[in-house]
Design a protein around this motif. Structure first.
Motif, mmCIF file in Angstrom:
data_model
loop_
_atom_site.group_PDB
_atom_site.id
_atom_site.type_symbol
_atom_site.label_atom_id
_atom_site.label_comp_id
_atom_site.label_asym_id
_atom_site.label_seq_id
_atom_site.Cartn_x
_atom_site.Cartn_y
_atom_site.Cartn_z
ATOM 1 N N VAL A 1 0.771 -1.279 -0.097
ATOM 2 C CA VAL A 1 -0.214 0.197 -0.078
ATOM 3 C C VAL A 1 0.915 1.177 0.032
ATOM 4 O O VAL A 1 1.933 1.320 0.645
ATOM 5 C CB VAL A 1 -0.837 0.130 1.065
ATOM 6 C CG1 VAL A 1 -1.747 1.247 1.254
ATOM 7 C CG2 VAL A 1 -1.742 -1.145 1.252
ATOM 8 N N VAL A 2 0.595 2.098 -0.967
ATOM 9 C CA VAL A 2 1.260 3.681 -0.857
ATOM 10 C C VAL A 2 0.293 4.462 -0.756
ATOM 11 O O VAL A 2 -0.708 4.730 -1.670
ATOM 12 C CB VAL A 2 2.249 3.707 -2.225
ATOM 13 C CG1 VAL A 2 2.675 5.067 -2.206
ATOM 14 C CG2 VAL A 2 3.376 2.410 -2.237
ATOM 15 N N ILE A 3 0.389 5.483 0.070
ATOM 16 C CA ILE A 3 -0.692 6.568 0.358
ATOM 17 C C ILE A 3 0.075 7.776 0.186
ATOM 18 O O ILE A 3 1.052 8.115 0.784
ATOM 19 C CB ILE A 3 -1.377 6.538 1.590
ATOM 20 C CG1 ILE A 3 -2.175 5.142 1.810
ATOM 21 C CG2 ILE A 3 -2.497 7.696 1.618
ATOM 22 C CD1 ILE A 3 -2.724 4.875 3.238
ATOM 23 N N SER A 4 -0.261 8.720 -0.965
ATOM 24 C CA SER A 4 0.199 9.982 -0.913
ATOM 25 C C SER A 4 -0.406 10.973 -0.923
ATOM 26 O O SER A 4 -1.601 10.723 -1.198
ATOM 27 C CB SER A 4 1.028 9.824 -2.412
ATOM 28 O OG SER A 4 0.374 9.886 -3.478
ATOM 29 N N LEU B 1 2.669 9.483 2.493
ATOM 30 C CA LEU B 1 2.248 9.257 3.700
ATOM 31 C C LEU B 1 2.269 7.996 4.433
ATOM 32 O O LEU B 1 2.547 8.175 5.746
ATOM 33 C CB LEU B 1 0.908 9.947 4.015
ATOM 34 C CG LEU B 1 0.571 11.322 3.388
ATOM 35 C CD1 LEU B 1 -1.016 11.537 3.047
ATOM 36 C CD2 LEU B 1 1.203 12.589 3.904
ATOM 37 N N ALA B 2 2.318 7.111 3.546
ATOM 38 C CA ALA B 2 2.331 5.658 4.409
ATOM 39 C C ALA B 2 2.839 4.813 3.037
ATOM 40 O O ALA B 2 2.540 4.998 1.957
ATOM 41 C CB ALA B 2 0.988 5.284 4.816
ATOM 42 N N LEU B 3 3.792 3.842 3.396
ATOM 43 C CA LEU B 3 4.353 2.850 2.457
ATOM 44 C C LEU B 3 4.168 1.434 3.189
ATOM 45 O O LEU B 3 5.306 1.391 4.069
ATOM 46 C CB LEU B 3 5.731 3.420 2.014
ATOM 47 C CG LEU B 3 6.348 2.563 1.213
ATOM 48 C CD1 LEU B 3 5.657 3.145 -0.170
ATOM 49 C CD2 LEU B 3 7.990 3.057 1.027
ATOM 50 N N VAL B 4 3.631 0.573 2.864
ATOM 51 C CA VAL B 4 3.544 -0.730 3.583
ATOM 52 C C VAL B 4 3.737 -1.866 2.683
ATOM 53 O O VAL B 4 2.902 -1.965 1.696
ATOM 54 C CB VAL B 4 2.391 -0.687 4.555
ATOM 55 C CG1 VAL B 4 2.047 -2.107 5.305
ATOM 56 C CG2 VAL B 4 2.276 0.463 5.427
ATOM 57 N N ARG C 1 6.963 -5.332 -1.870
ATOM 58 C CA ARG C 1 5.774 -5.219 -2.679
ATOM 59 C C ARG C 1 5.328 -3.709 -3.231
ATOM 60 O O ARG C 1 4.971 -3.426 -3.970
ATOM 61 C CB ARG C 1 4.472 -5.992 -2.322
ATOM 62 C CG ARG C 1 4.845 -7.542 -2.507
ATOM 63 C CD ARG C 1 3.839 -8.193 -1.679
ATOM 64 N NE ARG C 1 4.018 -9.774 -1.793
ATOM 65 C CZ ARG C 1 5.281 -10.343 -1.228
ATOM 66 N NH1 ARG C 1 5.818 -9.817 -0.527
ATOM 67 N NH2 ARG C 1 5.035 -11.820 -1.743
ATOM 68 N N ALA C 2 5.442 -2.819 -2.155
ATOM 69 C CA ALA C 2 5.097 -1.487 -2.150
ATOM 70 C C ALA C 2 6.072 -0.936 -2.967
ATOM 71 O O ALA C 2 5.774 0.312 -3.806
ATOM 72 C CB ALA C 2 5.059 -0.730 -1.011
ATOM 73 N N THR C 3 7.459 -1.079 -3.071
ATOM 74 C CA THR C 3 8.609 -0.409 -4.048
ATOM 75 C C THR C 3 8.726 -1.060 -5.103
ATOM 76 O O THR C 3 9.492 -0.686 -6.003
ATOM 77 C CB THR C 3 9.599 0.192 -3.019
ATOM 78 O OG1 THR C 3 10.140 -1.000 -2.452
ATOM 79 C CG2 THR C 3 9.090 1.140 -2.186
ATOM 80 N N LEU D 1 10.233 8.826 -4.572
ATOM 81 C CA LEU D 1 9.509 8.291 -3.133
ATOM 82 C C LEU D 1 10.364 8.833 -2.053
ATOM 83 O O LEU D 1 9.690 9.154 -1.038
ATOM 84 C CB LEU D 1 9.665 6.834 -3.211
ATOM 85 C CG LEU D 1 8.737 6.127 -4.358
ATOM 86 C CD1 LEU D 1 9.016 4.597 -4.471
ATOM 87 C CD2 LEU D 1 7.389 6.459 -4.132
ATOM 88 N N ALA D 2 11.527 8.765 -2.328
ATOM 89 C CA ALA D 2 12.579 9.375 -1.323
ATOM 90 C C ALA D 2 13.923 9.923 -1.849
ATOM 91 O O ALA D 2 14.335 9.394 -2.990
ATOM 92 C CB ALA D 2 12.951 8.311 -0.308
#
Length: 175
Positions: free
Chosen positions: A1-4, A12-15, A40-42, A138-139
């Motif tokens: 899950v990626v929430i931006s 905001l969240a990366l799981v 799986r998120a990245t 992402l970063a």
């Protein structure tokens, strides 16, 4: 899950799940791609699926095409020689479905028809405005950064019937 944050793109969240644990490290040695060590998120590559319905609805509403569409129980083919698009929860008859019911039932047919009604130019313009053909950072730290790959959105003026096509003959995924 990626929430931006859609305004800034800030993550905001990366799981990624499942999380690694001692028992899973044994499985990781046997199968590196399908284990908790695979983020799986990245690192996962997933088609947009139902989240793309938000984009489809936005384009349809912007272009005044958020009307009722008939969603046939056996599916709808967007063009000749295309596979029919089907709904997971098909209608019992050929009834016209409104946008609220399309969202409630996650109707693939409604969103495909709405996007098709907008035409390829409107879809391409919206894809560019939304940055769907660009990667997202992402970063970042100093001169190094980690980001996503650019989205693959076909150039629809070459093949306008691909607006709603779930699959194509090329290696490029359809919308």
């Amino acid at each position: 899950v990626v929430i931006s944050d859609p305004r800034t793109g800030e993550i905001l969240a990366l799981v990624s799940s499942p999380a690694p644990n001692e028992a899973n490290f044994i499985a990781a040695e046997r199968d590196r791609k399908n284990t908790p060590l695979f983020n799986r998120a990245t690192q996962g590559l997933y088609p947009p699926g139902s989240v793309f319905k938000l984009f489809s609805a936005a384009v349809a509403l912007e272009k005044g095409k958020g009307e009722r569409y008939v969603c046939p129980p056996k599916g709808w083919a967007p063009g000749a020689h295309t596979k029919p698009i089907r709904d997971t929860h098909p209608q019992k008859a050929n009834v016209a479905v409104a946008i609220d019911k399309a969202f409630a039932e996650s109707s693939n047919i409604w969103f495909a028809k709405a996007l098709s009604a907008c035409g390829w130019k409107a879809v391409e313009d919206a894809a560019v405005r939304c940055g769907l053909r660009e990667g997202i950072t992402l970063a970042a730290c100093g001169s190094s950064s980690m980001g996503s790959k650019a989205g693959v959105v076909p150039e629809l003026h070459y093949a306008p019937n691909r607006i709603a096509s779930p699959k194509s003959k090329s290696t490029e995924p359809g919308i």
